[in-house]
Design a protein around this motif. Sequence first.
Motif, short mmCIF file in Angstrom:
data_model
loop_
_atom_site.label_atom_id
_atom_site.label_comp_id
_atom_site.label_asym_id
_atom_site.label_seq_id
_atom_site.Cartn_x
_atom_site.Cartn_y
_atom_site.Cartn_z
N VAL A 1 -15.24 0.82 -7.47
CA VAL A 1 -14.91 2.09 -8.11
C VAL A 1 -13.58 2.56 -7.54
N PRO A 2 -12.55 2.66 -8.39
CA PRO A 2 -11.25 3.11 -7.89
C PRO A 2 -11.34 4.48 -7.24
N ALA A 3 -10.61 4.68 -6.18
CA ALA A 3 -10.61 5.96 -5.49
C ALA A 3 -10.22 7.08 -6.46
N GLY A 4 -10.96 8.16 -6.41
CA GLY A 4 -10.67 9.29 -7.26
C GLY A 4 -11.33 9.24 -8.61
N ARG A 5 -12.11 8.18 -8.89
CA ARG A 5 -12.78 8.07 -10.18
C ARG A 5 -14.28 8.37 -10.05
N GLU B 1 -8.95 0.82 -3.63
CA GLU B 1 -8.94 1.88 -2.62
C GLU B 1 -7.77 2.84 -2.80
N LEU B 2 -6.72 2.38 -3.47
CA LEU B 2 -5.56 3.22 -3.72
C LEU B 2 -5.69 4.01 -5.02
N ARG C 1 0.81 -1.21 0.00
CA ARG C 1 0.00 0.00 0.00
C ARG C 1 0.85 1.27 0.00
N ASP C 2 1.81 1.34 0.92
CA ASP C 2 2.59 2.57 1.06
C ASP C 2 3.41 2.85 -0.20
N SER C 3 3.99 1.80 -0.78
CA SER C 3 4.79 1.98 -1.99
C SER C 3 3.94 2.48 -3.14
N ILE C 4 2.77 1.89 -3.35
CA ILE C 4 1.91 2.30 -4.45
C ILE C 4 1.44 3.73 -4.25
N LEU C 5 1.02 4.08 -3.05
CA LEU C 5 0.58 5.44 -2.78
C LEU C 5 1.69 6.45 -3.05
N HIS C 6 2.90 6.10 -2.66
CA HIS C 6 4.03 7.00 -2.88
C HIS C 6 4.30 7.18 -4.37
#
Length: 299
Positions: free
Chosen positions: A295-299, A262-263, A206-211
């Motif tokens: 639904v992907p976050a931000g879409r 969610e990411l 999670r942290d790597s993808i968000l970064h």
Amino acid sequence: MRLGLQIPWFTFPDGPTALGPTLRRVAREAEDAGLSSIFVMDHFFQISMMGPPEQDMLEGYTTLAHLAAVTERVRLGTLVTGVTYRHPGLLVKTVTTLDVLSGGRAWLGIGAAWNEEEHRGLGVPFPSTSERFELLEETLRIAHQMWAGDESAFEGEHYRLERPLNSPQALSTPHPPIMVGGSGERKTLRLVAQYADACNLFSAGRDSILHKLDVLQGHCADVGRDYAEITRTTLGTVNLSVGGSEGQSVQEVVDQLAGLAELGIDEAIVNMPNVAQEGVFEQVAEVVAAVEQLVPAGR
């Protein structure tokens, strides 16, 4: 959210004589299960993360053309082509051909290349990292120019094309989607922001993808690109249990993919160790039905 399939190995039961029929069955079952895309690796030798170099490895675009003939809906691409493998004008022509013959289903997946062993093995030049990124940027510029129908001479530092004619043109509009693979923060993700329609990140937590997505968003701001235009994809592995074998349940896989949605991930591309096992795509169809509701976050 969409689910795609990557096929990174071709060492199936019964050896090369059964490889064609097995691959055709896998592609048809993947499409029937509702998967949105099928990707193959573009390597000359098997890569060390998957097995010894002597394992079966098919040429990528020949394989995709074969799959195009036995499918009707799934998008098709490499994940990804090393920029050193083909001259950019011929690469664009190849992807365009795949797009035309598949009815507009091709992707251009491309990256800076990394596997020196296969280059040396087949006598393909393997320049320095910095030069490979220069080649990658010029190739992306050439792709955009050729797909725009601009036949004016291209004069780059490494490539010179006197007349980059591309006829027939691709059916995909405005062009086959371009995916730049890799997660390098300084160069790769900048090239995504400037030239690509999609990124591809490893499912590395999670942290790597968000970064990485945050870095990509910053590059988009720097070059004046709308971050929302970029399709965010990941590459990972799922191992569904079939007939009581060890592996993940459908719900476990759905939960895994829900975490990616969610990411903000739009499409999770996965490989499956048991992709050729009879019955596995019945389970995949259940996963697809569930993740289509995400639904992907931000879409």
